[in-house]
Structure formats: C-alpha cells, structure tokens
Design an enzyme around this catalytic site. Structure first.
Site, PDB file in Angstrom:
ATOM      1  N   ARG A   1      -5.626   0.543  -6.734  1.00  0.00           N
ATOM      2  CA  ARG A   1      -4.170   1.199  -6.224  1.00  0.00           C
ATOM      3  C   ARG A   1      -3.891   2.491  -7.209  1.00  0.00           C
ATOM      4  NH1 ARG A   1      -2.241  -2.059  -2.139  1.00  0.00           N
ATOM      5  NH2 ARG A   1      -2.460  -4.249  -2.313  1.00  0.00           N
TER       6      ARG A   1
ATOM      7  N   GLY B   1       0.770  -1.300  -0.022  1.00  0.00           N
ATOM      8  CA  GLY B   1      -0.009   0.094  -0.005  1.00  0.00           C
ATOM      9  C   GLY B   1       0.874   1.553   0.072  1.00  0.00           C
TER      10      GLY B   1
ATOM     11  N   GLU C   1       4.095   3.982   6.039  1.00  0.00           N
ATOM     12  CA  GLU C   1       2.647   3.339   5.861  1.00  0.00           C
ATOM     13  C   GLU C   1       1.830   3.864   5.145  1.00  0.00           C
ATOM     14  OE1 GLU C   1       1.161   0.551   6.331  1.00  0.00           O
ATOM     15  OE2 GLU C   1       1.660  -0.525   8.109  1.00  0.00           O
ATOM     16  N   ASP C   2       0.929   3.219   4.462  1.00  0.00           N
ATOM     17  CA  ASP C   2      -0.151   3.895   3.748  1.00  0.00           C
ATOM     18  C   ASP C   2      -1.281   4.486   4.843  1.00  0.00           C
ATOM     19  OD1 ASP C   2      -0.620   1.252   4.391  1.00  0.00           O
ATOM     20  OD2 ASP C   2      -1.592   0.975   2.299  1.00  0.00           O
TER      21      ASP C   2
ATOM     22  N   ASP D   1      -4.410   1.504  11.067  1.00  0.00           N
ATOM     23  CA  ASP D   1      -5.940   1.294  11.313  1.00  0.00           C
ATOM     24  C   ASP D   1      -6.159   0.729  12.867  1.00  0.00           C
ATOM     25  OD1 ASP D   1      -8.531   0.501  11.273  1.00  0.00           O
ATOM     26  OD2 ASP D   1      -8.471  -1.250   9.761  1.00  0.00           O
TER      27      ASP D   1
ATOM     28  N   ASP E   1      -5.783  -0.551  -1.702  1.00  0.00           N
ATOM     29  CA  ASP E   1      -6.431  -1.380  -2.568  1.00  0.00           C
ATOM     30  C   ASP E   1      -7.780  -1.727  -1.884  1.00  0.00           C
ATOM     31  OD1 ASP E   1      -5.306  -3.245  -0.819  1.00  0.00           O
ATOM     32  OD2 ASP E   1      -5.993  -4.926  -2.007  1.00  0.00           O
TER      33      ASP E   1
ATOM     34  N   PHE F   1     -13.637   2.608   5.249  1.00  0.00           N
ATOM     35  CA  PHE F   1     -12.843   2.013   4.543  1.00  0.00           C
ATOM     36  C   PHE F   1     -12.605   2.718   3.354  1.00  0.00           C
ATOM     37  CE2 PHE F   1     -11.362  -0.928   1.275  1.00  0.00           C
ATOM     38  CZ  PHE F   1     -10.437  -1.788   1.877  1.00  0.00           C
ATOM     39  N   VAL F   2     -11.370   3.082   3.176  1.00  0.00           N
ATOM     40  CA  VAL F   2     -10.884   3.828   2.032  1.00  0.00           C
ATOM     41  C   VAL F   2      -9.974   3.097   0.869  1.00  0.00           C
ATOM     42  CG1 VAL F   2     -10.801   6.174   3.285  1.00  0.00           C
ATOM     43  CG2 VAL F   2      -8.792   4.815   3.338  1.00  0.00           C
TER      44      VAL F   2
HETATM   45  P1  5GP Z   1      -3.504  -2.350  10.846  1.00  0.00           P
HETATM   46  O1  5GP Z   1      -2.679  -3.401  11.224  1.00  0.00           O
HETATM   47  O2  5GP Z   1      -3.320  -1.145  11.510  1.00  0.00           O
HETATM   48  O3  5GP Z   1      -5.123  -2.863  11.416  1.00  0.00           O
HETATM   49  O4  5GP Z   1      -3.963  -2.195   9.513  1.00  0.00           O
HETATM   50  C1  5GP Z   1      -2.970  -1.662   8.544  1.00  0.00           C
HETATM   51  C2  5GP Z   1      -2.973  -2.165   7.228  1.00  0.00           C
HETATM   52  O5  5GP Z   1      -4.502  -2.600   6.728  1.00  0.00           O
HETATM   53  C3  5GP Z   1      -2.821  -1.067   6.276  1.00  0.00           C
HETATM   54  O6  5GP Z   1      -1.398  -1.058   5.887  1.00  0.00           O
HETATM   55  C4  5GP Z   1      -3.578  -1.553   4.882  1.00  0.00           C
HETATM   56  O7  5GP Z   1      -2.957  -2.361   4.051  1.00  0.00           O
HETATM   57  C5  5GP Z   1      -4.869  -2.230   5.504  1.00  0.00           C
HETATM   58  N1  5GP Z   1      -5.919  -1.179   5.691  1.00  0.00           N
HETATM   59  C6  5GP Z   1      -6.391  -0.683   6.995  1.00  0.00           C
HETATM   60  N2  5GP Z   1      -7.630   0.203   6.776  1.00  0.00           N
HETATM   61  C7  5GP Z   1      -7.734   0.176   5.329  1.00  0.00           C
HETATM   62  C8  5GP Z   1      -8.584   0.869   4.432  1.00  0.00           C
HETATM   63  O8  5GP Z   1      -9.563   1.694   4.769  1.00  0.00           O
HETATM   64  N3  5GP Z   1      -8.328   0.753   3.252  1.00  0.00           N
HETATM   65  C9  5GP Z   1      -7.297  -0.144   2.677  1.00  0.00           C
HETATM   66  N4  5GP Z   1      -7.384  -0.205   1.150  1.00  0.00           N
HETATM   67  N5  5GP Z   1      -6.517  -0.762   3.662  1.00  0.00           N
HETATM   68  C10 5GP Z   1      -6.717  -0.685   4.710  1.00  0.00           C
END
Ligand code: 5GP
Length: 184
Positions: free
Chosen positions: A172, A51, A106-107, A110, A166, A159-160
């Site tokens: 993407r 991402g 990081e992108d 969450d 993606d 969700f974005v």
């Molecule tokens: P975390 O481990 O913080 O829950 O999630 C991190 C990863 O989840 C991000 O690097 C991304 O790949 C994915 N992710 C979390 N929220 C979103 C979202 O709203 N959209 C997308 N496309 N990916 C997300």
C-alpha cells in the site's frame, strides 16, 4: 516517495504500470471537475477502506470547495487475488447522510460487486445525490453493472498493487501503481 523498479510480494513480481506523475495529473483534473460539479453543495466524500485512503487523501487536497469526509470499511479479499463474492460492512459511516450529496470514493472497481453493495447501503440514507469516483476501473471484469461518474484510469483485467492497493496487506505504501509482471 517509494517507487522501486520492481517489487516482490509473496513470490509474485510486480512492475511499474501507472507513474506518480500520471496519477497526480489525473487527480488534479478530477479535483477541478468536482469543484465545478459540486459548487455550493458541500459534498461528503465517503472513502471505502482500506484501499482508497491514499487516493482520497490526494484527491481532497485538490478540491477547493467546502466538503467533508468519512469512511466505510467492507470485508476484503483476504490474502487472495480474486474476490470471494461476498461483501459485508465492517465499519459504517458516522455522519448523517440524509439530504447530503454523497461521493463514494473507491480505489478500484473490479467485478462491481462492492460498489453496488455500497450504493445500495447509501441509497437507504436518502441522500440528495449519489456519485462514484474511482481511481481505477477494470471495465472488462465488471459483471455487476454500475454507473461510475468519475474514473481515473480504465485498466485491463490484471492484478495491480500500490498507491493504497495491497496484495496480502503489502504494497500500500508504494508511490505508484504496479502490475503483476506476467500479466502486463
Ligand atoms: P469488486 O467488488 O469490484 O470485485 O472489487 C473491489 C475491491 O476488490 C477493491 O476495492 C479492491 O479492494 C479489490 N481489488 C479488485 N481488483 C484489485 C486489484 O487488481 N488489486 C488490488 N490490490 N485489489 C483489487
């Protein structure tokens, strides 16, 4: 740049949320901040694939101090919109990191699970310093506490898609950030 008024992926409709101009302006500011904070430190940017690849590419072109780049890849969400709760490393960093100034890129953060996992992995290399830069942060969703030194945009728990992020590997290539229509 590909910026349609809406985009459909797997029966879900996404609509524009953060524009190309907003992203570019924020990244330019963050680049300047990194130039100041990391002057003479030759930091290494470590992008978390997949991402972060577009964000990292744009960010690096706004950084004017000497710096390096490498990538790691973690296991992903698969085709789901919700995290599986497990993280594993699919690709490790190639560079030697001991004594280096690491900036994890990081992108989106969450729940905070992935970035905490990454921070633990990086600490084991004994870097001189360790910081996180993320384009997006879903503050309300972050249940694994983490310090984020640089945040592009705080966003709601929705969700974005786009600009590297993606849904089921699609989207993407979108030039701006989109959000699920019914979550806006
Ligand atoms: P975390 O481990 O913080 O829950 O999630 C991190 C990863 O989840 C991000 O690097 C991304 O790949 C994915 N992710 C979390 N929220 C979103 C979202 O709203 N959209 C997308 N496309 N990916 C997300």
């Amino acid at each position: 740049m590909f910026t349609p008024d809406s985009i459909d992926v797997k029966d879900e409709r996404f609509i524009p949320f953060i524009s190309q101009e907003q992203i570019a302006a924020r990244i330019s500011l963050m680049g300047k901040q990194l130039d100041r904070d990391y002057k003479d430190l030759n930091p290494i940017f470590i992008g978390v694939l997949n991402g972060s690849f577009i964000f990292l590419a744009d960010l690096m072109r706004h950084v004017q101090i000497p710096c390096e780049v490498d990538f790691v890849k973690l296991s992903s969400y698969g085709d789901q919109k919700v995290s599986s709760g497990n993280v594993t490393t699919l690709k490790k960093v190639d560079a030697r990191l001991e004594g280096r100034h690491i900036i994890l890129v990081e992108d989106i953060v969450d729940t905070g699970l992935s970035i905490n996992y990454m921070l633990d992995q990086m600490k084991a290399h004994k870097p001189a310093s360790l910081a996180v830069i993320t384009l997006l942060h879903k503050k309300e969703a972050t249940v694994h506490p983490v310090t984020l030194e640089y945040v592009g945009f705080e966003i709601p728990n929705a969700f974005v898609l786009g600009y590297g992020l993606d849904y089921a590997q699609q989207g993407r290539n979108l030039g701006q950030i989109y959000i699920l229509e019914n979550e806006k």
